[in-house]
Every structure is written in structure tokens, then in C-alpha cells.
Design a protein around this motif. Structure first.
Motif, mmCIF file in Angstrom:
data_model
loop_
_atom_site.group_PDB
_atom_site.id
_atom_site.type_symbol
_atom_site.label_atom_id
_atom_site.label_comp_id
_atom_site.label_asym_id
_atom_site.label_seq_id
_atom_site.Cartn_x
_atom_site.Cartn_y
_atom_site.Cartn_z
ATOM 1 N N LYS A 733 0.826 -1.206 0.000
ATOM 2 C CA LYS A 733 0.000 0.000 0.000
ATOM 3 C C LYS A 733 0.867 1.267 0.000
ATOM 4 O O LYS A 733 0.553 2.248 -0.689
ATOM 5 N N ASP A 734 1.961 1.250 0.788
ATOM 6 C CA ASP A 734 2.859 2.407 0.801
ATOM 7 C C ASP A 734 3.521 2.616 -0.556
ATOM 8 O O ASP A 734 3.765 3.749 -0.983
ATOM 9 N N LYS A 735 3.818 1.502 -1.240
ATOM 10 C CA LYS A 735 4.434 1.617 -2.556
ATOM 11 C C LYS A 735 3.454 2.172 -3.581
ATOM 12 O O LYS A 735 3.817 2.980 -4.452
ATOM 13 N N ALA A 736 2.190 1.752 -3.469
ATOM 14 C CA ALA A 736 1.181 2.252 -4.397
ATOM 15 C C ALA A 736 0.860 3.722 -4.137
ATOM 16 O O ALA A 736 0.582 4.480 -5.068
ATOM 17 N N ASN A 737 0.885 4.140 -2.858
ATOM 18 C CA ASN A 737 0.571 5.529 -2.492
ATOM 19 C C ASN A 737 1.732 6.079 -1.686
ATOM 20 O O ASN A 737 1.810 5.886 -0.470
ATOM 21 N N PRO A 738 2.682 6.771 -2.318
ATOM 22 C CA PRO A 738 3.846 7.279 -1.572
ATOM 23 C C PRO A 738 3.480 8.284 -0.504
ATOM 24 O O PRO A 738 4.228 8.444 0.474
ATOM 25 N N ASN A 739 2.336 8.995 -0.645
ATOM 26 C CA ASN A 739 1.933 9.993 0.345
ATOM 27 C C ASN A 739 1.104 9.403 1.470
ATOM 28 O O ASN A 739 0.579 10.144 2.300
ATOM 29 N N ARG A 740 0.977 8.081 1.509
ATOM 30 C CA ARG A 740 0.166 7.439 2.548
ATOM 31 C C ARG A 740 0.826 7.610 3.910
ATOM 32 O O ARG A 740 2.004 7.307 4.087
ATOM 33 N N GLY A 741 0.085 8.096 4.883
ATOM 34 C CA GLY A 741 0.570 8.268 6.242
ATOM 35 C C GLY A 741 1.286 9.557 6.490
ATOM 36 O O GLY A 741 1.648 9.848 7.635
ATOM 37 N N LYS A 742 1.539 10.355 5.436
ATOM 38 C CA LYS A 742 2.233 11.627 5.633
ATOM 39 C C LYS A 742 1.237 12.706 5.980
ATOM 40 O O LYS A 742 0.155 12.786 5.392
ATOM 41 N N SER A 743 1.568 13.594 6.934
ATOM 42 C CA SER A 743 0.702 14.691 7.348
ATOM 43 C C SER A 743 0.777 15.814 6.332
ATOM 44 O O SER A 743 1.806 16.040 5.689
ATOM 45 N N SER A 744 -0.340 16.532 6.205
ATOM 46 C CA SER A 744 -0.373 17.662 5.274
ATOM 47 C C SER A 744 0.468 18.822 5.772
ATOM 48 O O SER A 744 0.872 19.678 5.006
ATOM 49 N N LYS A 745 0.766 18.818 7.065
ATOM 50 C CA LYS A 745 1.575 19.886 7.638
ATOM 51 C C LYS A 745 3.020 19.456 7.672
ATOM 52 O O LYS A 745 3.339 18.283 7.798
ATOM 53 N N ASP A 746 3.895 20.400 7.590
ATOM 54 C CA ASP A 746 5.315 20.089 7.701
ATOM 55 C C ASP A 746 5.656 19.830 9.160
ATOM 56 O O ASP A 746 4.885 20.168 10.056
ATOM 57 N N PRO A 747 6.796 19.240 9.482
ATOM 58 C CA PRO A 747 7.130 18.922 10.880
ATOM 59 C C PRO A 747 7.139 20.135 11.775
ATOM 60 O O PRO A 747 6.785 20.044 12.945
ATOM 61 N N LYS A 748 7.584 21.262 11.294
ATOM 62 C CA LYS A 748 7.629 22.440 12.150
ATOM 63 C C LYS A 748 6.245 22.977 12.437
ATOM 64 O O LYS A 748 6.042 23.644 13.431
ATOM 65 N N GLY A 749 5.281 22.723 11.588
ATOM 66 C CA GLY A 749 3.936 23.236 11.802
ATOM 67 C C GLY A 749 3.002 22.187 12.323
ATOM 68 O O GLY A 749 1.848 22.100 11.889
ATOM 69 N N GLY A 750 3.460 21.274 13.243
ATOM 70 C CA GLY A 750 2.627 20.228 13.788
ATOM 71 C C GLY A 750 1.588 20.771 14.749
ATOM 72 O O GLY A 750 1.558 21.945 15.101
ATOM 73 N N VAL A 751 0.754 19.855 15.240
ATOM 74 C CA VAL A 751 -0.303 20.237 16.188
ATOM 75 C C VAL A 751 0.301 20.643 17.522
ATOM 76 O O VAL A 751 -0.128 21.628 18.146
ATOM 77 N N LEU A 752 1.302 19.849 18.027
ATOM 78 C CA LEU A 752 1.969 20.159 19.292
ATOM 79 C C LEU A 752 3.447 20.414 19.013
ATOM 80 O O LEU A 752 4.035 19.835 18.079
ATOM 81 N N PRO A 753 4.080 21.234 19.834
ATOM 82 C CA PRO A 753 5.504 21.505 19.607
ATOM 83 C C PRO A 753 6.382 20.303 19.888
ATOM 84 O O PRO A 753 7.406 20.098 19.247
ATOM 85 N N LYS A 754 6.014 19.475 20.893
ATOM 86 C CA LYS A 754 6.800 18.303 21.273
ATOM 87 C C LYS A 754 5.868 17.139 21.627
ATOM 88 O O LYS A 754 4.698 17.342 21.939
ATOM 89 N N LYS A 755 6.428 15.982 21.578
ATOM 90 C CA LYS A 755 5.689 14.797 21.988
ATOM 91 C C LYS A 755 5.512 14.800 23.504
ATOM 92 O O LYS A 755 6.440 15.113 24.244
ATOM 93 N N ILE A 756 4.337 14.413 24.004
ATOM 94 C CA ILE A 756 4.023 14.419 25.431
ATOM 95 C C ILE A 756 3.340 13.116 25.796
ATOM 96 O O ILE A 756 2.561 12.562 24.996
ATOM 97 N N SER A 757 3.652 12.609 26.978
ATOM 98 C CA SER A 757 3.062 11.343 27.435
ATOM 99 C C SER A 757 2.906 11.394 28.946
ATOM 100 O O SER A 757 3.646 12.110 29.645
ATOM 101 N N LEU A 758 1.926 10.628 29.447
ATOM 102 C CA LEU A 758 1.649 10.514 30.882
ATOM 103 C C LEU A 758 1.585 9.026 31.221
ATOM 104 O O LEU A 758 0.795 8.282 30.629
ATOM 105 N N LYS A 759 2.411 8.608 32.205
ATOM 106 C CA LYS A 759 2.455 7.210 32.667
ATOM 107 C C LYS A 759 1.948 7.162 34.090
ATOM 108 O O LYS A 759 2.541 7.750 34.993
#
Length: 911
Positions: A733-759
Motif C-alpha cells: 500500500k505504501d508503494k502504491a501511495n507514496p503519500n500514505r501516512g504523511k501529514s499535510s503539515k510540515d514537521p515544524k507546523g505540527g499540532v503540538l511543539p513536542k511529543k508528550i506522554s503521561l504514565k
């Protein structure tokens, strides 16, 4: 009632036996019990243990089965024409009769006792009334001239078996004669001084043993003892008396008293016993018999007996049965033989004369359970201690005293003093007892420090047997890597000793070889390691494993001394050891199946040894550094594993009971390896897909999979065919669709500035369990449970809405996570409730009491550390509570308030 039935049964058996047996008139009046006996002529079974002849032999010889006397008045059997008729005036015989069988009076054959009484009664009446007794029928005349018919040859079904038995008897007779020749040679060497044992032990545990001591070919002593090993004796309970010991019998006969006791084996020499063995070997065996012939390690005949195979347990054995034979057990120095000179405490302070190569055996009373042992303090090289001082307890009781034995060998001509001390080696007090004897070594022996070649033959044979046994065991066993290394090291040591002895050298095994806890031997010139050490545990230098700090200092001291000498001998010895170890590791790598982590360790250790070998051959001294201690980064990368065999007082090394908190990885590393090694700068490795997770847009792998193992496509290692098909589908599927799984936003313009987790983890007796919520930079989030280091499959997942993203951003900015301390909370008890918040590289740990929930932050005022932590943590908790309808966002930053302060929350709309 039961006693009456038993008596009737015994009486019936006695009457039946007497009726069937051929007995004389005297013996027919006696009662015989039915049991198994042995015929004195044909050796078949008799119908009673008291009978000396079987029924067939008694009939052939017309003798009584019990006393073997001629049977007078034996009833004549009826002729083939029929039974002898009763007189007509007697009438009919009784119809109801007993079921026994006995001879009938008047020559009427055999019958029951009822008929016998009836016949005797009528005979008495006829004699009283004068009725004449009918004359017997005349015998049939046989013409002596007429030719008699020749009987055809009778078929003997046992002829073949009898022929085989006679042939086997000849073979066994030859073996016995060969054994007697060997005995004559051994008897000449010991000059008729020997001892042997004859014993018996039942399968239930009881038995007896007889020891015959022969001096100058005459029986001098006879020892007898009984034993019972049916069950072990329980130790006495605290406060109770000692348990009852099993009753045993023992006695010793000497001089004229030999043979006065009835028990035990007869007082005979081995010459007399071998004559019995020769007679036993010459007897043809029957189909139900088996003959056993065995010799001991000295080549002396110890058994030749015949046993009935029809008897399963404790079958009687007829013939020669000897447990062991000891030749020349007691020798004297004045005999001039290179045998054994035995000394006891009575010889303390004496002077003896021996020949070079002769052995001296010293037996002294001792009890090692008290801490006192006999120790060799002999100086010089004239007298050599063979092996170690052994001890044998005098009884089965715990702590029973016994005899300690030390064996020396005269190596050189001259005088020397053997000195032994009885003391506690861990105390500095003077010895309680001492034993000293002066030995003068005269001419006539080997006269060399090396033992004669003949004296090494026993050790060579022992080494060959042990090497063959170890090689055979290696072909059938399945070793661990460490076990195989120990096995090969021991085998190489034995082969080296064998080669030295076969070349005519001395016995290197006489030098005690001490080994490290991991099996690696210490150099022999180091001597014995310290017996008393500290109770800590630390790595040993030189790759000798782990142990106490006392032994570590001793090893380092000897290594420094060897390095200071710098002689070519030490360097060549180290090169030989390295070459041998490298060859062994390469051979093991060709046959082993490594895990990726194990292969890297093996490769690193091999490279270190090859580097040290190259330095030694190039003229540089070996580094002597330890290669089995990883750096902190290597230890963390390897999973922060605790080395096998490490034991910690108080439980796990990860929890500090004094402070009531969990230790950091760096603290645990220092505790395990005694400090941090300088990090090794290595090139940055290329990313390995097999060590990472699958792409996030693939989702979770299938939970139900087959149990096979095959290579996975895409470089993801090995796994099931179900997982392989799932990976291949996503790759296609990735070979058939190279844009599969890629976000429309660039890395600098993500939803959050950094990854966050709570354990969220709750401690318990088995470890920590709870759940983990993770929000990625692109806004995707997931939740999964965990137990200790094991993560469960993803339970919930989704993507943040714009409102949720704004709320989390505002909470992060208000709480100022980057300024919070690494640890929060004052609880230091057991089973804490631990919450870990990770934002990029920043990690904050909050410790709460057991079962305490994280409270909501207080509205208004300045945020403290716990409230700031709770502000962000509750935002992540709300994701798992209501993913479809999240809580209204907290609008921020709040106008008019500085960073770190919070105002009243916006009013929530009514539902």
C-alpha cells in the motif's frame, strides 16, 4: 475360629506330604512341612526343606527321602492288568472319603485314609475269624532264551541345552584357572598377607559383612558385623531424647577363638575359596540357573557363583562371593618392598627407614566437625604429600569422630621429618596435637624426585578412563556456553597431565589447582587464595568472575607481581593461554546459535583477546583490563539487566528501603559494577527497522497469529507468517501511495511543539502496573496498559481536535513544564502511586501515597509544582475518559495574569 482353620490347613498339608513322599516307617510317623529343598544327587527341588532326596531319586534308589535309609516293606504297585480286587464278603468300600493319599495296607496300592481304615478293619476281622488270606498271583514266567525287542532310541529334548551347558562350563573353567594364576602372582608379591570381605545385603536394607584377615597364608582374624539400612534415623528434636538406634551385632575373633561364633562366613583362605570356585565353574548349568564370574580392578577373581533365575528377590548364591580383596594392606619399612608403610599415633617421635619411591600412610584420630583438622607442615622435598589429607567418619551419627589419613611418598635419598599439626586453621592459637616422625630414605629405590614410570601407570589408566568418559558425555549432552567452556577447560587439563605422564614427567596433578568462581584456574605459582574474605561482591580483575574484595585484592597483587617480573616465561604463558582461548571461542562460534545481543558480546570479547594477543606478540605488555564490564550506555542499551548470580540483601536493587524511593539507573549501575567506565566513542549506528516500531499509519499488528517462525519482509526481523503477510500488505500500500501516512503539515507546523506522554503506575508486591497515554506531534494519540516493562496492545487511539489541542497547549504554557523539578511529592513508603509526565526530553515524576488520586489544581493564585503537574496531567486523562466529547478547553494564557498564575475558569454552558 481362625486358629482352628489354620491348624486344620497345616495338618492337611502335613498329611498330604507324608502320603505322597516315599518314607521309611520311622519317618512316616513324623510331620514334615511343605517347603522347597534341594536334592543332594540331582540338585532338583524336594517337596520339603528337610528332605535330602527328591521323589525320582528316592524311587530309583529305594531309599527314604528324609533319612536316605532303605525303605522296608514298600508297597508294590499294582500290575498293569488292573487293581487288586477286594474280597466279596467285605462289601463295598465307603463312598465318602478324605482327599488325602497314602499307602493302603494289604498291598492294595494307594488311597485315602478312609479306605485304609476300612481295609485294616476287614483284615483284622478276617484274622480274628480265621479267614485265610488269598495267595498272591504267580509271577509271569519270562523265557530267558527268547530275544527281547529292542527299544527305539529315546528323544531327549534337553540334549542341545546340556551340550551348550557343558561347553559353557569348559569356558568358565578356563577363566577360573586364569584367575587362579593371577592370584598366585599377587600372593607372591604380598607374601600371603591380605584381607577380604564377604557380605550380604537384602533389597529391604538389612545385611551382614565378614572380614577375614590372612597373615602368612593363615587366617589370623575374623570380623563380623550386621547392619540395617531400612530407613534413615531421624535427628533428635529440640528438647527431646536421641532416637533409638537400630540393633546391630559385631564381634572379632583372633587366635584359637576363630570359628567359635556360628554367624559370618567361614574362616578360609582365598586358596580354599578358589577351589570352590573351580568346582562351581565345572558344573553344567540347568536351564533355570545362571553363573556369574567377576574380577576386580586388580584383576583378582572375586565371584563365581550359580543362582536360580526363578527366584526374584534374595536368591541364594552358591559358590565364591567376595566383596573386595586388599593386598599388603599393612607393610613395614624393614621388608624392603615398595609397598605401604602404615603409621599410627603410637609411632609419634620414632625413626623409620624406607626406600625411595615407597609410600607412608599415617592414620590419626580426628573430628573435623569441631573445626580441628590435621595439617601438613613438612618442609623440604624429600617427602611428598600425595593428594590431600582425607577423613573418614567412624559412624553414621552426625559429628561422629573418625580417622584422618595422610599419604606421603619418599622422593629423594636422605633424612627428613614428617610433621603434622592438629589445629583450627582460622585461629592463631598453637596446635592441640602434633605428630612427627623421622624418615631415612635408603638406596634401592628410584632415587629421583620424579616417581618411577611404573608408579604412574595407575594414574595414566585413571586419566584415560576419565577422558574417555568426558568425551562420551560431551557427545550426548547439551551444554550452556558457560558449561561447555568449563567442560573443555577441564578436559584440556586432564589431557595435558596425561601427555606429561606418558612422556616420563612427574604428575602435574600433584600440584593443587585452584579455580575462580567462573571456573577459570588461577596460575599455580599464585598458591591458594585467601580462605577468609569479606562478604561483599565485586568484579575480579583479569576476567576471573566475581567475588569478595579480599580475593580481588589477592588477584590484583599477583597480577602486579607477574607484570613486574616481566620475564619471557610469563609472556609466553599468557600468549599460549590467549591462543587457546581464541581457538576455543572461534570453534564455539562455528557451532553455536547466537541471539543478536549474545553475538555482539561474543564478538567484542574475541576482538579484545585478539588485540591483547597482537600486543604481546608485538612486544607490548597485556593491558589486563576487564572486558566483561559494560559502560553505562551499553548497560542501558542492553536492557539494564542484573547479572546472573547476583544476590541482594533486602530484595531488588532498584528500590532503596532506607529512603523509601526508587533508585535511578545510574545508581544501580554504580552498585553493580563499582563505578562508571568512560564512555566509548562509537560511530552513530544506522537505524535498524527490526528494533523500532511499525509506522504509525499501519495501526496495530494482528493479535491472533500462527506459531511458526519465518523472516519478516522489510528488515523487521523474524516472526509469524500472519505478521509477515500484514507487513507485506502495508508495504504494498505504501508503494502504491507514496503519500500514505504523511501529514499535510510540515514537521515544524505540527499540532503540538513536542511529543508528550503521561504514565500512571501503581506499585505492588509483583511490580508496577497501570496505563500510558501518548500524544504525538501530529496530534495522534493512543492509550495502552503496561505491567513493569511489558506494554500491552493499544486499547484506544484517535486524533486531537482543534479544541483539545488548544487546551493542551494552554495547559503546557501555563504550567511551565520546563521549569518544574524532576521529582515531586514527599511520599517515601512502599507501593507508591507514581505518575511520570514526559514532554520532549523533560521528565517529571510525581510520587503519591498508595491509592491516592491526583487532585484537580486549585483555581486562582500561583501554581505550585504539584498543581502545575496536575493541570497538564488532567488534560491527558480527559482523552481516555471521553474521546468523543472532550471537556471545554481552558482558555489561556489568561489576560492580566503573569505566567505561572491562573484565573477563574470560563463558565461552562448548561446542558
Amino acid at each position: 475360629m481362625k486358629k482352628t482353620n489354620l491348624l486344620l490347613a497345616v495338618a492337611l498339608a502335613v498329611f498330604t506330604l507324608n502320603a505322597w513322599a516315599d518314607l521309611c516307617p520311622k519317618c512316616s510317623k513324623l510331620a514334615f512341612i511343605s517347603s522347597i529343598g534341594k536334592c543332594s544327587k540331582c540338585e532338583n527341588h524336594t517337596s520339603s526343606g528337610a528332605f535330602k532326596l527328591c521323589n525320582k531319586c528316592s524311587a530309583k534308589s529305594d531309599k527314604c527321602e528324609a533319612c536316605q535309609k532303605p525303605v522296608a516293606g514298600k508297597p508294590i504297585a499294582a500290575q498293569p492288568g488292573g487293581r487288586k480286587a477286594f474280597p466279596k464278603h467285605w462289601g463295598a468300600p465307603p463312598r465318602l472319603q478324605t482327599k488325602d493319599l497314602r499307602p493302603l495296607p494289604g498291598g492294595y496300592g494307594l488311597g485315602s485314609s478312609t479306605v485304609a481304615k476300612w481295609i485294616q478293619k476287614n483284615l483284622d476281622k478276617d484274622a480274628k475269624n480265621g479267614v485265610p488270606v488269598p495267595a498272591p498271583a504267580p509271577p509271569i514266567a519270562i523265557d530267558p532264551v527268547a530275544p527281547r525287542p529292542v527299544d527305539p532310541p529315546a528323544f531327549d529334548p534337553n540334549a542341545k541345552a546340556r551340550e551348550l551347558a557343558e561347553r559353557q562350563a569348559k569356558v568358565d573353567t578356563a577363566k577360573i584357572k586364569e584367575g587362579i594364576k593371577g592370584w598366585e602372582a599377587a600372593k607372591a608379591k604380598c607374601k600371603g598377607n591380605y584381607s577380604y570381605k564377604i557380605g550380604f545385603q537384602s533389597w529391604v536394607g538389612f545385611g551382614h559383612e565378614t572380614t577375614i584377615v590372612v597373615r602368612n597364608n593363615k587366617v589370623a582374624e575374623r570380623h563380623f558385623r550386621t547392619f540395617n539400612r531400612a530407613r534413615p534415623i531421624a535427628p533428635p528434636r529440640p528438647g527431646g531424647g536421641a532416637p533409638a538406634q537400630p540393633k546391630t551385632i559385631s564381634w572379632v575373633e583372633t587366635g584359637k577363638a576363630i570359628g567359635t561364633n556360628k554367624g559370618g562366613a567361614p574362616a578360609k583362605t582365598l586358596d580354599e575359596l578358589y577351589k570352590i570356585a573351580l568346582e562351581t565353574a565345572q558344573k553344567p548349568l540347568k536351564q533355570f540357573e545362571r553363573r556369574s564370574i567377576r574380577s576386580d580392578k586388580q584383576g583378582l577373581l572375586v565371584s563365581c557363583y550359580i543362582m536360580d533365575r526363578r527366584i526374584a528377590d534374595d536368591a541364594p548364591r552358591n559358590g565364591l562371593i567376595v566383596s573386595s580383596i586388599t593386598l599388603n594392606k599393612v607393610g613395614t619399612a624393614s621388608t624392603g618392598e615398595t609397598g605401604v608403610t602404615q603409621l599410627t599415633a603410637k609411632d609419634n617421635g620414632k625413626t623409620i627407614t624406607v626406600k625411595a619411591g615407597q609410600r607412608i600412610e599415617i592414620s590419626l584420630a580426628g573430628n573435623p566437625t569441631t573445626g580441628f583438622t590435621w595439617n601438613n607442615v613438612t618442609r623440604g622435598h624429600e617427602m611428598k604429600l600425595l593428594g590431600e589429607i582425607t577423613h573418614k567418619a567412624g559412624g553414621r551419627a552426625l559429628g561422629a569422630p573418625g580417622m584422618s589419613t595422610a599419604t606421603f611418598q619418599a622422593m629423594k635419598l636422605g633424612k627428613n621429618e614428617i610433621s603434622l599439626e592438629y589445629r583450627r586453621v582460622f585461629e592463631k592459637n598453637p596446635p592441640v596435637k602434633t605428630f612427627k616422625v623421622t624418615v631415612a630414605v635408603a638406596e634401592g629405590g628410584t632415587g629421583s624426585a620424579k616417581p618411577a614410570a611404573g608408579n604412574n601407570q595407575a594414574r595414566i589408566a585413571e586419566l584415560k578412563n576419565e577422558i574417555a568418559r568426558m568425551k562420551d558425555f560431551a557427545r550426548r549432552a547439551r551444554f550452556t556456553p558457560e558449561g561447555l567452556r568449563k567442560h573443555n577447560a577441564k578436559l584440556a587439563e586432564l589431557e595435558k597431565e596425561l601427555a606429561t605422564l606418558q612422556a616420563g614427567g612427574g604428575k602435574p596433578g600433584n600440584v593443587k589447582v585452584y579455580r575462580a568462581p567462573n571456573g577459570k584456574p588461577f596460575p599455580t605459582h599464585w598458591g591458594a587464595p585467601p580462605r577468609i574474605g569479606t562478604r561483599d561482591l565485586r568484579p575480579f580483575p583479569g576476567g576471573y568472575g566475581q567475588g569478595s574484595g579480599t580475593i580481588a585484592k589477592w588477584i590484583q597483587k599477583n597480577m602486579d607481581a607477574d607484570k613486574a617480573k616481566g620475564g619471557p616465561g610469563n609472556k609466553q604463558a599468557r600468549i599460549a593461554v590467549l591462543e587457546k582461548e581464541i581457538a576455543r571461542m572461534k570453534d564455539f562460534a562455528r557451532r553455536a546459535r547466537f541471539t543478536p545481543e549474545g553475538f555482539q558480546k561474543h564478538k567484542a570479547q574475541l576482538a579484545a583477546l585478539e588485540k591483547e594477543l597482537a600486543e604481546l606478540k608485538g612486544g607490548k605488555p597485556g593491558s589486563g583490563k576487564q572486558t566483561d564490564v559494560p559502560t553505562f550506555e551499553e548497560w542501558v542499551k542492553g536492557g539494564m539487566k542484573i547479572p546472573s548470580g547476583r544476590v541482594f540483601i533486602g530484595g531488588s536493587p532498584w528500590f532503596d528501603e532506607r529512603k523509601g524511593e526508587r533508585r535511578s539507573p545510574r545508581e544501580v549501575y554504580k552498585m553493580l559494577h563499582g563505578g562508571e567506565k568512560p564512555p566509548v566513542i562509537k560511530p552513530r549506528p544506522r537505524p535498524n527497522p527490526s528494533k523500532g516500531r511499525f509506522p504509525a499509519h499501519w495501526g496495530a499488528p494482528p493479535r491472533l497469529q500462527t506459531r511458526d517462525l519465518r523472516p519478516l519482509p522489510g528488515g523487521y526481523g523474524r516472526g509469524s507468517s500472519t505478521l509477515a503477510r500484514w507487513i507485506q500488505q502495508n508495504l504494498d500500500k505504501d508503494k502504491a501511495n507514496p503519500n500514505r501516512g504523511k501529514s499535510s503539515k510540515d514537521p515544524k507546523g505540527g499540532v503540538l511543539p513536542k511529543k508528550i506522554s503521561l504514565k500512571d503506575a501503581q506499585g505492588g508486591f509483583a511490580g508496577f502496573t497501570g496505563w500510558v497515554t501518548t500524544i504525538n506531534v501530529d496530534g495522534t494519540w493512543n492509550r495502552r496498559q503496561f505491567f513493569n516493562q511489558q506494554l500491552r496492545p493499544i486499547e484506544k487511539q484517535g486524533k486531537l481536535t482543534d479544541a483539545q489541542a488548544q487546551s493542551i497547549k494552554a495547559a503546557i504554557a501555563t504550567a511551565q513544564i520546563e521549569k518544574l523539578p524532576a521529582r515531586l511529592g514527599k511520599f517515601r513508603g512502599a507501593n507508591p502511586h507514581v505518575l511520570t509526565l514526559t514532554h520532549g526530553e523533560k521528565q517529571i515524576v510525581l510520587t503519591l501515597p498508595t491509592g491516592t488520586k491526583l487532585e484537580q489544581p486549585q483555581p486562582g493564585g500561583k501554581l505550585i509544582g504539584t498543581d502545575a503537574f496536575a493541570l497538564v496531567a488532567h488534560e491527558l486523562m480527559n482523552l481516555r475518559k471521553n474521546a468523543a466529547a472532550p471537556k471545554p478547553p481552558v482558555i489561556g494564557p489568561f489576560p492580566g495574569l503573569p505566567p505561572g498564575a491562573i484565573g477563574k475558569p470560563a463558565p461552562r454552558p448548561r446542558r
